[in-house]
Design a protein around this motif. Structure first.
Motif, PDB file in Angstrom:
ATOM      1  N   LEU A  82       0.825  -1.212   0.000  1.00 52.02           N
ATOM      2  CA  LEU A  82       0.000   0.000   0.000  1.00 52.02           C
ATOM      3  C   LEU A  82       0.856   1.258   0.000  1.00 52.02           C
ATOM      4  O   LEU A  82       1.890   1.310   0.664  1.00 52.02           O
ATOM      5  CB  LEU A  82      -0.879   0.045   1.254  1.00 52.02           C
ATOM      6  CG  LEU A  82      -2.124  -0.818   1.310  1.00 52.02           C
ATOM      7  CD1 LEU A  82      -2.802  -0.655   2.663  1.00 52.02           C
ATOM      8  CD2 LEU A  82      -3.095  -0.466   0.202  1.00 52.02           C
ATOM      9  N   ALA A  83       0.389   2.273  -0.691  1.00 50.35           N
ATOM     10  CA  ALA A  83       1.037   3.581  -0.610  1.00 50.35           C
ATOM     11  C   ALA A  83       0.763   4.213   0.759  1.00 50.35           C
ATOM     12  O   ALA A  83       1.581   4.938   1.294  1.00 50.35           O
ATOM     13  CB  ALA A  83       0.540   4.495  -1.730  1.00 50.35           C
ATOM     14  N   ASP A  88      -0.857   6.542   9.684  1.00 46.79           N
ATOM     15  CA  ASP A  88      -1.078   7.805   8.978  1.00 46.79           C
ATOM     16  C   ASP A  88      -2.513   7.891   8.448  1.00 46.79           C
ATOM     17  O   ASP A  88      -3.254   8.790   8.803  1.00 46.79           O
ATOM     18  CB  ASP A  88      -0.085   7.979   7.830  1.00 46.79           C
ATOM     19  CG  ASP A  88       1.326   8.260   8.308  1.00 46.79           C
ATOM     20  OD1 ASP A  88       1.513   8.610   9.495  1.00 46.79           O
ATOM     21  OD2 ASP A  88       2.248   8.131   7.492  1.00 46.79           O
ATOM     22  N   GLN A  89      -2.884   6.926   7.606  1.00 46.27           N
ATOM     23  CA  GLN A  89      -4.209   6.973   6.988  1.00 46.27           C
ATOM     24  C   GLN A  89      -5.213   6.009   7.628  1.00 46.27           C
ATOM     25  O   GLN A  89      -6.408   6.132   7.420  1.00 46.27           O
ATOM     26  CB  GLN A  89      -4.115   6.648   5.488  1.00 46.27           C
ATOM     27  CG  GLN A  89      -3.444   7.721   4.676  1.00 46.27           C
ATOM     28  CD  GLN A  89      -1.921   7.654   4.713  1.00 46.27           C
ATOM     29  OE1 GLN A  89      -1.333   6.659   5.112  1.00 46.27           O
ATOM     30  NE2 GLN A  89      -1.288   8.735   4.311  1.00 46.27           N
ATOM     31  N   TYR A 117       6.980  -5.269   8.721  1.00 44.09           N
ATOM     32  CA  TYR A 117       6.321  -4.223   7.945  1.00 44.09           C
ATOM     33  C   TYR A 117       7.334  -3.189   7.457  1.00 44.09           C
ATOM     34  O   TYR A 117       7.256  -2.708   6.331  1.00 44.09           O
ATOM     35  CB  TYR A 117       5.216  -3.601   8.790  1.00 44.09           C
ATOM     36  CG  TYR A 117       4.402  -2.521   8.130  1.00 44.09           C
ATOM     37  CD1 TYR A 117       3.868  -2.678   6.852  1.00 44.09           C
ATOM     38  CD2 TYR A 117       4.131  -1.336   8.803  1.00 44.09           C
ATOM     39  CE1 TYR A 117       3.100  -1.686   6.263  1.00 44.09           C
ATOM     40  CE2 TYR A 117       3.361  -0.342   8.232  1.00 44.09           C
ATOM     41  CZ  TYR A 117       2.853  -0.517   6.961  1.00 44.09           C
ATOM     42  OH  TYR A 117       2.089   0.478   6.388  1.00 44.09           O
ATOM     43  N   GLY A 118       8.279  -2.831   8.296  1.00 45.59           N
ATOM     44  CA  GLY A 118       9.382  -1.981   7.873  1.00 45.59           C
ATOM     45  C   GLY A 118       9.122  -0.487   7.803  1.00 45.59           C
ATOM     46  O   GLY A 118       9.903   0.239   7.196  1.00 45.59           O
ATOM     47  N   ARG A 119       8.041  -0.020   8.402  1.00 44.79           N
ATOM     48  CA  ARG A 119       7.776   1.421   8.416  1.00 44.79           C
ATOM     49  C   ARG A 119       7.690   1.870   9.877  1.00 44.79           C
ATOM     50  O   ARG A 119       6.711   1.589  10.564  1.00 44.79           O
ATOM     51  CB  ARG A 119       6.473   1.751   7.684  1.00 44.79           C
ATOM     52  CG  ARG A 119       6.515   1.349   6.210  1.00 44.79           C
ATOM     53  CD  ARG A 119       5.269   1.791   5.496  1.00 44.79           C
ATOM     54  NE  ARG A 119       5.141   1.109   4.223  1.00 44.79           N
ATOM     55  CZ  ARG A 119       4.133   1.297   3.387  1.00 44.79           C
ATOM     56  NH1 ARG A 119       3.177   2.162   3.673  1.00 44.79           N
ATOM     57  NH2 ARG A 119       4.073   0.623   2.261  1.00 44.79           N
ATOM     58  N   SER A 120       8.719   2.538  10.326  1.00 48.88           N
ATOM     59  CA  SER A 120       8.844   2.880  11.745  1.00 48.88           C
ATOM     60  C   SER A 120       7.664   3.699  12.271  1.00 48.88           C
ATOM     61  O   SER A 120       7.280   3.561  13.432  1.00 48.88           O
ATOM     62  CB  SER A 120      10.157   3.614  12.011  1.00 48.88           C
ATOM     63  OG  SER A 120      10.216   4.795  11.245  1.00 48.88           O
ATOM     64  N   GLN A 121       7.077   4.542  11.439  1.00 50.42           N
ATOM     65  CA  GLN A 121       5.977   5.386  11.891  1.00 50.42           C
ATOM     66  C   GLN A 121       4.720   4.573  12.226  1.00 50.42           C
ATOM     67  O   GLN A 121       3.796   5.084  12.842  1.00 50.42           O
ATOM     68  CB  GLN A 121       5.663   6.495  10.874  1.00 50.42           C
ATOM     69  CG  GLN A 121       5.129   6.021   9.544  1.00 50.42           C
ATOM     70  CD  GLN A 121       6.199   5.744   8.495  1.00 50.42           C
ATOM     71  OE1 GLN A 121       7.242   5.188   8.797  1.00 50.42           O
ATOM     72  NE2 GLN A 121       5.923   6.121   7.262  1.00 50.42           N
ATOM     73  N   LYS A 181      -5.257  -8.582  -1.110  1.00 49.12           N
ATOM     74  CA  LYS A 181      -4.777  -7.683  -2.159  1.00 49.12           C
ATOM     75  C   LYS A 181      -4.822  -6.256  -1.640  1.00 49.12           C
ATOM     76  O   LYS A 181      -5.763  -5.858  -0.954  1.00 49.12           O
ATOM     77  CB  LYS A 181      -5.641  -7.824  -3.407  1.00 49.12           C
ATOM     78  CG  LYS A 181      -5.525  -9.212  -4.005  1.00 49.12           C
ATOM     79  CD  LYS A 181      -6.375  -9.357  -5.240  1.00 49.12           C
ATOM     80  CE  LYS A 181      -6.169 -10.776  -5.753  1.00 49.12           C
ATOM     81  NZ  LYS A 181      -7.014 -11.129  -6.819  1.00 49.12           N
ATOM     82  N   GLU A 182      -3.794  -5.502  -2.006  1.00 42.94           N
ATOM     83  CA  GLU A 182      -3.730  -4.126  -1.536  1.00 42.94           C
ATOM     84  C   GLU A 182      -4.983  -3.337  -1.908  1.00 42.94           C
ATOM     85  O   GLU A 182      -5.477  -2.537  -1.133  1.00 42.94           O
ATOM     86  CB  GLU A 182      -2.482  -3.414  -2.046  1.00 42.94           C
ATOM     87  CG  GLU A 182      -2.506  -3.230  -3.548  1.00 42.94           C
ATOM     88  CD  GLU A 182      -1.407  -2.340  -4.061  1.00 42.94           C
ATOM     89  OE1 GLU A 182      -1.497  -1.124  -3.850  1.00 42.94           O
ATOM     90  OE2 GLU A 182      -0.497  -2.867  -4.671  1.00 42.94           O
ATOM     91  N   ARG A 183      -5.514  -3.599  -3.090  1.00 42.63           N
ATOM     92  CA  ARG A 183      -6.705  -2.828  -3.513  1.00 42.63           C
ATOM     93  C   ARG A 183      -7.922  -3.139  -2.643  1.00 42.63           C
ATOM     94  O   ARG A 183      -8.815  -2.331  -2.526  1.00 42.63           O
ATOM     95  CB  ARG A 183      -7.016  -3.102  -4.981  1.00 42.63           C
ATOM     96  CG  ARG A 183      -7.546  -4.487  -5.246  1.00 42.63           C
ATOM     97  CD  ARG A 183      -8.045  -4.631  -6.686  1.00 42.63           C
ATOM     98  NE  ARG A 183      -8.717  -5.892  -6.822  1.00 42.63           N
ATOM     99  CZ  ARG A 183      -8.214  -6.932  -7.455  1.00 42.63           C
ATOM    100  NH1 ARG A 183      -7.045  -6.851  -8.042  1.00 42.63           N
ATOM    101  NH2 ARG A 183      -8.895  -8.045  -7.518  1.00 42.63           N
TER     102      ARG A 183
END
Length: 185
Positions: A82-83, A88-89, A117-121, A181-183
C-alpha cells in the motif's frame, strides 16, 4: 468434497461446529470495551477510533501454531504494497482471542510485525491487545467472529479473516483467507 446429492451428507467435524463468521455489515461495535494494550495498561477500543481513521481489526491468538500467523503475514505483505501507511491513513487493531495470553506476548508480536512491515511510523498506529474481563468474546460476537476452544488439539478453532471498520466503529467489510490484495484493503 462429497456432494450431498450422492446420498452422503457432508458432516462438519465437531471441532468446527459453530466456528464461522456471520457478516454483520453496518453493525456498530462497542467502543467502550476495554482491552489490555501491549504496555500492560487497559485501554478502551474508542482510543483507536478517536483519530477519525478507518480500522483494520484482526482477531487472532498469539500462540497460534499456524493460521493466525498466516493471516497476519498475509495482511502485512498487503500492507507493505500500500502507498498508505499504518498510523497515517488508518489504524490496525490486533486482539488475541485467548483470554490466557498476556501483554508480553502482544509486545513480542508487535515487535515482530513492525520489523516485518518496515515502516517505523507504524508503531503508533498498529496496536496489539489482549483480553480484559471477557471483552474479546463480546467484540467477537458484535462482528460475527465465532470461535471455540478445541480441548483435544489444545488450540482455538477459528476462521481466517480480517474486518474493516469505519472511523465511527461500524463493520464495513470482511476479507477472508490468508492473502489479501492491496486494492481490497
Amino acid at each position: 468434497a462429497v456432494c450431498s446429492g450422492q446420498g452422503i451428507d457432508n458432516v462438519l467435524p465437531q471441532e468446527l461446529e459453530n466456528v464461522d463468521i456471520e457478516e454483520k455489515l453496518g453493525s456498530n461495535v462497542n467502543l467502550d470495551l476495554e482491552f489490555t494494550a501491549e504496555n500492560g495498561y487497559q485501554v478502551p477500543l474508542r482510543k483507536f477510533f478517536s483519530s477519525g481513521k478507518p480500522v483494520i481489526l484482526n482477531l487472532v491468538y498469539y500462540r497460534c501454531p499456524m493460521l493466525c500467523n498466516l493471516v497476519l503475514n498475509g495482511q502485512t505483505e498487503a500492507l507493505k504494497d500500500l502507498a498508505w501507511t499504518v498510523g497515517d491513513q488508518f489504524e490496525v487493531v490486533t486482539i488475541s482471542i485467548d483470554p490466557q495470553e498476556g501483554f508480553n506476548l502482544a509486545q513480542a508480536k508487535k515487535k515482530w510485525y513492525l520489523e516485518t512491515y518496515g515502516r517505523s511510523q507504524a508503531a503508533e498506529g498498529w496496536h496489539f491487545l489482549t483480553d480484559h474481563q471477557g471483552n474479546v468474546a463480546r467484540l467477537a460476537e458484535q462482528v460475527g467472529f465465532r470461535y471455540k476452544w478445541d480441548p483435544r488439539q489444545q488450540q482455538w478453532a477459528h476462521a481466517a479473516a480480517i474486518m474493516l471498520l469505519t472511523p465511527d466503529g461500524r463493520v464495513s467489510r470482511y476479507l477472508y483467507g490468508v492473502r489479501f490484495k492491496e486494492r481490497d484493503l
